[in-house]
Each structure stands twice: as C-alpha cells, then as structure tokens.
Motif scaffolding. Structure first.
Motif, PDB file in Angstrom:
ATOM      1  N   ILE A 172       0.872  -1.182   0.000  1.00 58.15           N
ATOM      2  CA  ILE A 172       0.000   0.000   0.000  1.00 58.15           C
ATOM      3  C   ILE A 172       0.908   1.230   0.000  1.00 58.15           C
ATOM      4  CG2 ILE A 172      -2.000  -1.041   1.092  1.00 58.15           C
ATOM      5  CD1 ILE A 172      -0.970   0.461   3.698  1.00 58.15           C
ATOM      6  N   ASN A 173       0.852   1.941  -1.074  1.00 55.44           N
ATOM      7  CA  ASN A 173       1.713   3.098  -1.240  1.00 55.44           C
ATOM      8  C   ASN A 173       0.919   4.244  -1.824  1.00 55.44           C
ATOM      9  OD1 ASN A 173       4.399   1.947  -0.521  1.00 55.44           O
ATOM     10  ND2 ASN A 173       3.908   0.571  -2.203  1.00 55.44           N
ATOM     11  N   GLY A 174       1.507   5.408  -1.782  1.00 53.79           N
ATOM     12  CA  GLY A 174       0.897   6.554  -2.443  1.00 53.79           C
ATOM     13  C   GLY A 174      -0.385   7.001  -1.775  1.00 53.79           C
ATOM     14  N   TRP A 175      -1.312   7.459  -2.595  1.00 57.30           N
ATOM     15  CA  TRP A 175      -2.519   8.107  -2.088  1.00 57.30           C
ATOM     16  C   TRP A 175      -3.410   7.164  -1.296  1.00 57.30           C
ATOM     17  CZ3 TRP A 175      -2.233  13.097  -2.167  1.00 57.30           C
ATOM     18  CH2 TRP A 175      -1.512  13.745  -3.164  1.00 57.30           C
ATOM     19  N   GLU A 176      -3.418   5.883  -1.637  1.00 56.23           N
ATOM     20  CA  GLU A 176      -4.313   4.965  -0.933  1.00 56.23           C
ATOM     21  C   GLU A 176      -3.906   4.748   0.516  1.00 56.23           C
ATOM     22  OE1 GLU A 176      -4.421   1.007  -2.450  1.00 56.23           O
ATOM     23  OE2 GLU A 176      -2.253   0.763  -2.437  1.00 56.23           O
ATOM     24  N   ALA A 177      -2.670   5.070   0.859  1.00 58.52           N
ATOM     25  CA  ALA A 177      -2.198   4.859   2.234  1.00 58.52           C
ATOM     26  C   ALA A 177      -2.474   6.052   3.134  1.00 58.52           C
ATOM     27  CB  ALA A 177      -0.703   4.562   2.228  1.00 58.52           C
ATOM     28  N   VAL A 178      -2.692   7.227   2.556  1.00 59.71           N
ATOM     29  CA  VAL A 178      -2.707   8.467   3.337  1.00 59.71           C
ATOM     30  C   VAL A 178      -3.803   8.473   4.410  1.00 59.71           C
ATOM     31  CG1 VAL A 178      -3.049  10.974   3.230  1.00 59.71           C
ATOM     32  CG2 VAL A 178      -1.630   9.815   1.515  1.00 59.71           C
ATOM     33  N   LEU A 179      -5.049   8.240   4.035  1.00 64.73           N
ATOM     34  CA  LEU A 179      -6.143   8.317   5.000  1.00 64.73           C
ATOM     35  C   LEU A 179      -6.131   7.162   6.002  1.00 64.73           C
ATOM     36  CD1 LEU A 179      -8.603   9.822   6.020  1.00 64.73           C
ATOM     37  CD2 LEU A 179     -10.000   8.586   4.349  1.00 64.73           C
ATOM     38  N   PRO A 180      -6.005   5.901   5.560  1.00 68.71           N
ATOM     39  CA  PRO A 180      -5.955   4.805   6.552  1.00 68.71           C
ATOM     40  C   PRO A 180      -4.827   4.958   7.569  1.00 68.71           C
ATOM     41  CG  PRO A 180      -6.316   3.930   4.352  1.00 68.71           C
ATOM     42  CD  PRO A 180      -5.992   5.370   4.181  1.00 68.71           C
ATOM     43  N   TRP A 214       4.291  17.225   8.720  1.00 75.19           N
ATOM     44  CA  TRP A 214       4.649  15.843   8.379  1.00 75.19           C
ATOM     45  C   TRP A 214       3.893  15.406   7.125  1.00 75.19           C
ATOM     46  CZ3 TRP A 214       1.892  11.380   7.653  1.00 75.19           C
ATOM     47  CH2 TRP A 214       2.663  10.224   7.480  1.00 75.19           C
ATOM     48  N   ALA A 215       2.603  15.733   7.072  1.00 78.20           N
ATOM     49  CA  ALA A 215       1.777  15.304   5.945  1.00 78.20           C
ATOM     50  C   ALA A 215       2.216  15.965   4.640  1.00 78.20           C
ATOM     51  CB  ALA A 215       0.308  15.630   6.235  1.00 78.20           C
ATOM     52  N   VAL A 216       2.564  17.247   4.698  1.00 80.52           N
ATOM     53  CA  VAL A 216       3.059  17.937   3.498  1.00 80.52           C
ATOM     54  C   VAL A 216       4.343  17.274   3.005  1.00 80.52           C
ATOM     55  CG1 VAL A 216       4.081  20.088   2.647  1.00 80.52           C
ATOM     56  CG2 VAL A 216       2.003  20.162   4.025  1.00 80.52           C
ATOM     57  N   GLY A 217       5.243  16.936   3.935  1.00 82.05           N
ATOM     58  CA  GLY A 217       6.464  16.235   3.559  1.00 82.05           C
ATOM     59  C   GLY A 217       6.188  14.883   2.937  1.00 82.05           C
TER      60      GLY A 217
END
Length: 283
Positions: A172-180, A214-217
């Motif tokens: 799980i990488n990229g955008w699909e990992a951000v919210l979970p 952290w999220a922006v980075g």
C-alpha cells in the motif's frame, strides 16, 4: 523544480522537531496534536484525490499508521531526555539501519555484490555518525538521561520500522495509504496516551501544525518519487536531520561546546552520506 519538490520532505521533517519542541506540551499532547494535524490533511486530500481503498489498504494502512504513532511518540519523549540535537541523528541512524536490515532479510534487497558492499558501507557510516553526535567532551558530566533516551529511541525505531514494513509488505503506497494511516495514527496516539490526563488543550491544538508539516512532507515525497525516482527522493529526504540537529543548538539553545559541535556536524554528515548510499541501493 523537481529537485526542489524532493527537498520539501527534508525541510518539513527536519523542521518538525523544532516546531513541536517550541510549541511544547506533554509528550501525549504533542503526539495527539501531531496525528490530528495529519488526519486533517488526509481528509482534505481524500476529497480531492478520492483513491479507491480496498479492505487491505484500510487494515494494513491503519496498523502502519499505528506503528508510526508509537515511533513518533517515543521520539518526542526522547527529545525531553536528550534534546533534539542529540536525538535526531541517533534516531535517524537507527531507523536507517532497522529498515535496511529488514529490507535485506524480508525483501531480499542488496541481492548483488555492488548493492551489498554499498549497503554495508552505508550502515558503518551511519553507526559511526550516530556515535559522533553523542560525543561528550567532559566525561565527568555524562548525561544521566542518555540511557532512558536510548531506550525510548529503540522503541521508537520499532514503531518506525513497523510503519514502513507493513506498508511495503501489503504493497500500500501513495494516495491509498494516506487516509488509513492517518486514522491509525490518531487512534493509536489516543490509546497510548489514555493513562495521562489533560490531553486536549491549546498545546494539543498548536501541535497540529507538526502533523500538517509531516503530511506535506509525505505528499511531497510521493510527488518527488514519481519525478526523480526512489533513490534520489529517499536520499534527499534524509538531509532533514541536519536541519533538526543544528536547529536544536541554534534555536532551542541546546548547549554544546565547540568540540562537541564539531563532532555533531561530522556525525550528521556521516549519517546523511550513509542515507544517500542506502538510497542508491534502491535503484
């Protein structure tokens, strides 16, 4: 332009310890504030990107984020024991060693002779660099908190390595990992902090800035990886340790003698060079 994007993670993650330390608050207030900031960013980006999230992405992302919160919370606690300028190079070194060894053992990395020699050389430099940054000129005044700080960093490293390994294991990488991951971060942070009271205060709200940074980075690293490749983006992200280490001395007024500062700078250079070398093993 692509290189500038690749430098954003280093800037954000290198400055984060300084910002959180300046804002202050208890370790629990810092980690809850930071994870709430990361969740705010994740929710906003979700509505713009709207990635498809499978059950695997939710479950693996959740636990990956939970491990991150464990790692970050104990790093925050180590700041209070040893200071940012001593903690960050050692923490970065331990993370690089931990994730690299797990990559070799679990994912078969460094499978050719060149990568193996480069990787082992990098680990030697990283360990040496971490040792340099912990140098104390007056041996009679050794920091009494160093033992507790190192124990906290050991736990922190377990958390950070778990965060990386789970995401990679389940791909799980990229955008699909951000919210979970962000959801896992917040829930883990709250559960780890329940034994303490007074969790939601102005200090907690202030520390959401750290989570946004952290999220922006993290998002910048996604863009940079797509633009300049894993090796370059990963390597550049490691240079943030220089910002946090020198910032700890200059901005947080952490005391260093001239000789100790020399050792700190040399140690940071060794850690960064080691991180860059590990980046090239990812090609």
């Amino acid at each position: 332009m692509d290189i500038l994007i690749a430098l954003v993670p280093a800037l954000m993650w290198g400055t984060l310890p300084l910002v959180v330390s300046k804002i202050g608050g208890s370790t629990e207030q810092q980690i809850i504030g930071t994870t709430l900031g990361a969740l705010m960013f994740a929710v906003i980006t979700f509505f713009f990107v709207s990635p498809e999230l499978s059950t695997t992405a939710w479950v693996a992302g959740f636990f990956s984020g939970a491990f991150w919160a464990l790692g970050q919370m104990n790093q925050f606690a180590a700041f209070k024991q040893m200071g940012v300028s001593k903690t960050m190079p050692i923490s970065t070194g331990m993370q690089l060693v931990g994730t690299s060894l797990f990559g070799v053992l679990a994912f078969g990395e460094w499978s050719n002779r060149t990568a193996l020699l480069l990787g082992i050389s990098a680990l030697v430099l990283i360990v040496a660099g971490a040792a340099f940054t912990s140098y104390k000129e007056d041996k009679s005044k050794q920091d009494e908190n160093i033992g507790k700080g190192l124990l906290l960093l050991l736990i922190s490293t377990v958390g950070y390595v778990g965060y990386v390994v789970i995401a990679r294991w389940f791909n799980i990488n990229g955008w699909e990992a951000v919210l979970p991951q962000a959801v896992g971060m917040v829930i883990s942070a709250v559960l780890l902090s329940l034994r303490k009271g007074n969790l939601f205060t102005k200090k907690t709200a202030g520390n959401t800035i750290g989570g946004l940074m952290w999220a922006v980075g993290n998002i910048a690293l996604l863009f940079a990886t797509a633009k300049v490749g894993v090796a370059t983006s990963f390597s550049l992200s490691q240079t943030g340790v220089v910002i946090s280490t020198i910032g700890g001395v200059l901005l947080l007024k952490e005391t260093k003698t001239k000789k100790e500062m020399t050792f700190v700078i040399i140690g940071c250079i060794l850690v960064v060079v080691g991180g860059i070398m590990i980046g090239f093993t990812k090609q």
